[in-house]
Design a protein around this motif. Structure first.
Motif, PDB file in Angstrom:
ATOM      1  N   HIS A   1      -1.529 -20.206 -24.983  1.00  0.00           N
ATOM      2  CA  HIS A   1      -1.334 -21.621 -25.298  1.00  0.00           C
ATOM      3  C   HIS A   1      -2.043 -22.009 -26.594  1.00  0.00           C
ATOM      4  CE1 HIS A   1      -0.496 -25.810 -24.283  1.00  0.00           C
ATOM      5  NE2 HIS A   1      -1.639 -26.066 -24.866  1.00  0.00           N
ATOM      6  N   CYS A   2      -1.259 -22.277 -27.603  1.00  0.00           N
ATOM      7  CA  CYS A   2      -1.805 -22.753 -28.877  1.00  0.00           C
ATOM      8  C   CYS A   2      -0.783 -23.727 -29.458  1.00  0.00           C
ATOM      9  CB  CYS A   2      -2.043 -21.591 -29.828  1.00  0.00           C
ATOM     10  SG  CYS A   2      -2.698 -22.092 -31.415  1.00  0.00           S
ATOM     11  N   ASP A   3      -1.140 -25.008 -29.510  1.00  0.00           N
ATOM     12  CA  ASP A   3      -0.186 -26.040 -29.911  1.00  0.00           C
ATOM     13  C   ASP A   3      -0.235 -26.331 -31.402  1.00  0.00           C
ATOM     14  OD1 ASP A   3       0.928 -26.510 -27.454  1.00  0.00           O
ATOM     15  OD2 ASP A   3      -0.522 -28.035 -26.894  1.00  0.00           O
ATOM     16  N   VAL A   4       0.776 -25.889 -32.124  1.00  0.00           N
ATOM     17  CA  VAL A   4       0.880 -26.225 -33.536  1.00  0.00           C
ATOM     18  C   VAL A   4       1.122 -27.724 -33.685  1.00  0.00           C
ATOM     19  CG1 VAL A   4       2.194 -25.829 -35.656  1.00  0.00           C
ATOM     20  CG2 VAL A   4       1.718 -23.930 -34.117  1.00  0.00           C
ATOM     21  N   PHE A   5       1.815 -28.335 -32.706  1.00  0.00           N
ATOM     22  CA  PHE A   5       2.156 -29.750 -32.842  1.00  0.00           C
ATOM     23  C   PHE A   5       0.920 -30.641 -32.816  1.00  0.00           C
ATOM     24  CE2 PHE A   5       2.046 -29.834 -28.212  1.00  0.00           C
ATOM     25  CZ  PHE A   5       1.590 -31.105 -27.931  1.00  0.00           C
ATOM     26  N   GLU A   6      -0.175 -30.187 -32.193  1.00  0.00           N
ATOM     27  CA  GLU A   6      -1.391 -31.004 -32.200  1.00  0.00           C
ATOM     28  C   GLU A   6      -1.903 -31.206 -33.620  1.00  0.00           C
ATOM     29  OE1 GLU A   6      -4.396 -29.595 -29.597  1.00  0.00           O
ATOM     30  OE2 GLU A   6      -3.275 -30.116 -27.798  1.00  0.00           O
ATOM     31  N   MET A   7      -1.757 -30.173 -34.441  1.00  0.00           N
ATOM     32  CA  MET A   7      -2.202 -30.291 -35.823  1.00  0.00           C
ATOM     33  C   MET A   7      -1.393 -31.365 -36.547  1.00  0.00           C
ATOM     34  SD  MET A   7      -4.590 -28.052 -35.987  1.00  0.00           S
ATOM     35  CE  MET A   7      -4.908 -27.463 -37.632  1.00  0.00           C
ATOM     36  N   LYS A   8      -0.094 -31.423 -36.249  1.00  0.00           N
ATOM     37  CA  LYS A   8       0.758 -32.408 -36.905  1.00  0.00           C
ATOM     38  C   LYS A   8       0.562 -33.806 -36.320  1.00  0.00           C
ATOM     39  CE  LYS A   8       4.894 -33.072 -35.588  1.00  0.00           C
ATOM     40  NZ  LYS A   8       4.835 -34.515 -35.266  1.00  0.00           N
ATOM     41  N   ASN A   9       0.645 -33.900 -34.988  1.00  0.00           N
ATOM     42  CA  ASN A   9       0.619 -35.215 -34.355  1.00  0.00           C
ATOM     43  C   ASN A   9      -0.723 -35.919 -34.464  1.00  0.00           C
ATOM     44  OD1 ASN A   9       3.237 -35.003 -33.592  1.00  0.00           O
ATOM     45  ND2 ASN A   9       2.847 -34.525 -31.464  1.00  0.00           N
ATOM     46  N   PHE A  10      -1.801 -35.157 -34.321  1.00  0.00           N
ATOM     47  CA  PHE A  10      -3.109 -35.793 -34.271  1.00  0.00           C
ATOM     48  C   PHE A  10      -3.880 -35.681 -35.581  1.00  0.00           C
ATOM     49  CE2 PHE A  10      -2.087 -34.835 -29.833  1.00  0.00           C
ATOM     50  CZ  PHE A  10      -2.102 -36.124 -29.353  1.00  0.00           C
ATOM     51  N   LEU A  11      -3.507 -34.744 -36.426  1.00  0.00           N
ATOM     52  CA  LEU A  11      -4.286 -34.530 -37.641  1.00  0.00           C
ATOM     53  C   LEU A  11      -3.503 -34.743 -38.918  1.00  0.00           C
ATOM     54  CD1 LEU A  11      -6.087 -31.312 -36.464  1.00  0.00           C
ATOM     55  CD2 LEU A  11      -6.920 -33.635 -36.365  1.00  0.00           C
ATOM     56  N   ASP A  12      -2.183 -34.828 -38.814  1.00  0.00           N
ATOM     57  CA  ASP A  12      -1.352 -34.887 -40.025  1.00  0.00           C
ATOM     58  C   ASP A  12      -1.772 -33.785 -40.997  1.00  0.00           C
ATOM     59  OD1 ASP A  12       0.008 -37.044 -39.005  1.00  0.00           O
ATOM     60  OD2 ASP A  12      -1.309 -38.511 -39.956  1.00  0.00           O
ATOM     61  N   HIS A  13      -1.958 -32.599 -40.479  1.00  0.00           N
ATOM     62  CA  HIS A  13      -2.524 -31.504 -41.254  1.00  0.00           C
ATOM     63  C   HIS A  13      -1.686 -30.251 -41.038  1.00  0.00           C
ATOM     64  CE1 HIS A  13      -5.484 -28.663 -42.768  1.00  0.00           C
ATOM     65  NE2 HIS A  13      -6.179 -29.681 -43.212  1.00  0.00           N
ATOM     66  N   ALA A  14      -1.623 -29.407 -42.030  1.00  0.00           N
ATOM     67  CA  ALA A  14      -0.914 -28.137 -41.874  1.00  0.00           C
ATOM     68  C   ALA A  14      -1.637 -27.263 -40.859  1.00  0.00           C
ATOM     69  CB  ALA A  14      -0.839 -27.414 -43.216  1.00  0.00           C
ATOM     70  N   PHE A  15      -0.896 -26.413 -40.184  1.00  0.00           N
ATOM     71  CA  PHE A  15      -1.472 -25.491 -39.214  1.00  0.00           C
ATOM     72  C   PHE A  15      -2.408 -24.550 -39.954  1.00  0.00           C
ATOM     73  CE2 PHE A  15      -0.937 -21.614 -36.504  1.00  0.00           C
ATOM     74  CZ  PHE A  15      -1.618 -22.126 -35.418  1.00  0.00           C
TER      75      PHE A  15
ATOM     76  N   LEU B   1      -5.790 -21.950 -39.249  1.00  0.00           N
ATOM     77  CA  LEU B   1      -6.749 -21.334 -38.339  1.00  0.00           C
ATOM     78  C   LEU B   1      -8.055 -20.963 -39.033  1.00  0.00           C
ATOM     79  CD1 LEU B   1      -4.445 -18.991 -36.209  1.00  0.00           C
ATOM     80  CD2 LEU B   1      -5.104 -21.351 -35.806  1.00  0.00           C
ATOM     81  N   THR B   2      -8.199 -21.363 -40.286  1.00  0.00           N
ATOM     82  CA  THR B   2      -9.444 -21.034 -40.998  1.00  0.00           C
ATOM     83  C   THR B   2     -10.512 -22.093 -40.777  1.00  0.00           C
ATOM     84  OG1 THR B   2      -8.729 -22.139 -43.037  1.00  0.00           O
ATOM     85  CG2 THR B   2      -8.163 -19.806 -42.789  1.00  0.00           C
ATOM     86  N   ARG B   3     -10.118 -23.288 -40.378  1.00  0.00           N
ATOM     87  CA  ARG B   3     -11.074 -24.386 -40.209  1.00  0.00           C
ATOM     88  C   ARG B   3     -11.184 -24.766 -38.741  1.00  0.00           C
ATOM     89  NH1 ARG B   3      -8.677 -28.933 -43.855  1.00  0.00           N
ATOM     90  NH2 ARG B   3     -10.447 -30.044 -43.017  1.00  0.00           N
ATOM     91  N   SER B   4     -12.407 -24.921 -38.260  1.00  0.00           N
ATOM     92  CA  SER B   4     -12.583 -25.259 -36.848  1.00  0.00           C
ATOM     93  C   SER B   4     -12.555 -26.763 -36.612  1.00  0.00           C
ATOM     94  CB  SER B   4     -13.885 -24.678 -36.317  1.00  0.00           C
ATOM     95  OG  SER B   4     -14.983 -25.200 -37.026  1.00  0.00           O
ATOM     96  N   LYS B   5     -12.855 -27.558 -37.621  1.00  0.00           N
ATOM     97  CA  LYS B   5     -12.836 -29.013 -37.464  1.00  0.00           C
ATOM     98  C   LYS B   5     -11.971 -29.633 -38.549  1.00  0.00           C
ATOM     99  CE  LYS B   5     -17.370 -29.432 -35.340  1.00  0.00           C
ATOM    100  NZ  LYS B   5     -17.233 -30.105 -34.100  1.00  0.00           N
ATOM    101  N   HIS B   6     -11.248 -30.669 -38.161  1.00  0.00           N
ATOM    102  CA  HIS B   6     -10.379 -31.376 -39.092  1.00  0.00           C
ATOM    103  C   HIS B   6     -10.602 -32.865 -38.945  1.00  0.00           C
ATOM    104  CE1 HIS B   6      -7.865 -27.820 -39.959  1.00  0.00           C
ATOM    105  NE2 HIS B   6      -8.111 -27.500 -38.707  1.00  0.00           N
ATOM    106  N   SER B   7     -10.542 -33.582 -40.033  1.00  0.00           N
ATOM    107  CA  SER B   7     -10.640 -35.037 -39.976  1.00  0.00           C
ATOM    108  C   SER B   7      -9.319 -35.614 -39.483  1.00  0.00           C
ATOM    109  CB  SER B   7     -10.940 -35.613 -41.358  1.00  0.00           C
ATOM    110  OG  SER B   7     -12.196 -35.156 -41.794  1.00  0.00           O
ATOM    111  N   ILE B   8      -9.408 -36.697 -38.733  1.00  0.00           N
ATOM    112  CA  ILE B   8      -8.212 -37.383 -38.266  1.00  0.00           C
ATOM    113  C   ILE B   8      -7.883 -38.472 -39.282  1.00  0.00           C
ATOM    114  CG2 ILE B   8      -7.219 -38.749 -36.394  1.00  0.00           C
ATOM    115  CD1 ILE B   8      -9.140 -37.362 -34.500  1.00  0.00           C
ATOM    116  N   SER B   9      -6.649 -38.524 -39.726  1.00  0.00           N
ATOM    117  CA  SER B   9      -6.253 -39.492 -40.747  1.00  0.00           C
ATOM    118  C   SER B   9      -6.359 -40.917 -40.207  1.00  0.00           C
ATOM    119  CB  SER B   9      -4.835 -39.218 -41.227  1.00  0.00           C
ATOM    120  OG  SER B   9      -3.918 -39.572 -40.223  1.00  0.00           O
ATOM    121  N   GLU B  10      -6.548 -41.869 -41.106  1.00  0.00           N
ATOM    122  CA  GLU B  10      -6.670 -43.275 -40.707  1.00  0.00           C
ATOM    123  C   GLU B  10      -5.386 -43.781 -40.041  1.00  0.00           C
ATOM    124  OE1 GLU B  10      -9.385 -45.240 -40.605  1.00  0.00           O
ATOM    125  OE2 GLU B  10     -10.405 -43.393 -41.169  1.00  0.00           O
ATOM    126  N   SER B  11      -4.235 -43.352 -40.565  1.00  0.00           N
ATOM    127  CA  SER B  11      -2.970 -43.801 -39.972  1.00  0.00           C
ATOM    128  C   SER B  11      -2.832 -43.268 -38.542  1.00  0.00           C
ATOM    129  CB  SER B  11      -1.781 -43.354 -40.821  1.00  0.00           C
ATOM    130  OG  SER B  11      -1.716 -41.942 -40.888  1.00  0.00           O
TER     131      SER B  11
END
Length: 195
Positions: A14-28, A30-40
């Protein structure tokens, strides 16, 4: 797969690529463990979930190259399916971009032999997955095209029945509650949870 001589290794299902898009607006990535969540995205989540949402600062994406190596995970199922065909296509593209950019670490695999070969090369095997059938909106013939794009696993169901959606899912995917009885391979009723 591993033989008796090999040290044990794991397959993460189980690894959801869509979480990166839906919650982070970020490209998939795997090099970064933390991502900022966009204001929008923060505004959208706060509007949708109101008081049920914890404070939004960073999102700790648990699957990273270093964690895969540390856990001896040699194969990873990547869910590249959202409920929108266009967004899902972008996620498949992101998976291929990741495999191209980090070809020394991962490879997209299409069959058992690909997985074995990738593991022997000390890389992580990536297997593209669609976790539920709602993505196809009842058009099962789309499966052939998704196979051409590299998707090798499609779950028969993923909680799509009208009772199967959680409170959060009903908030986010309002239109799918109407769509589920027509297109889901799993339909829930109040008396019968699964068919």
């Amino acid at each position: 797969m591993p033989t008796k001589k090999d040290s044990p290794w794991f397959l993460d299902a189980h690894c959801d690529v869509f979480e990166m898009k839906n919650f982070l607006d970020h490209a998939f990535d795997l090099t970064r463990s933390k991502h900022s969540i966009s204001e929008s995205t923060k505004k959208r989540l706060q509007k949708t979930f109101k008081d049920d949402l914890p404070p939004l600062k960073e999102y700790n994406y648990h699957v990273t190259f270093s964690r895969l190596k540390q856990g001896n995970v040699k194969a990873l199922f990547l869910n590249v399916a959202d409920f929108n065909l266009l967004d899902s296509s972008k996620m498949i593209n992101a998976a291929y971009d990741l495999a191209s950019k980090h070809s020394d670490k991962v490879a997209i695999c299409y069959n058992y032999h690909d997985v074995c070969h990738t593991v022997k090369e000390n890389k992580t095997a990536l297997i593209l997955v669609a976790e539920g059938p709602l993505l196809f909106h009842g058009q099962i013939d789309l499966l052939q095209n998704w196979h051409r794009l590299g998707v090798r696993v499609v779950n028969l169901s993923h909680g799509e029945g009208t009772q199967g959606f959680t409170k959060s899912a009903k908030l986010v995917y309002k239109d799918l509650v109407k769509l589920a009885p027509k297109c889901a391979l799993q339909i829930s009723t109040s008396s019968e949870r699964y068919l």
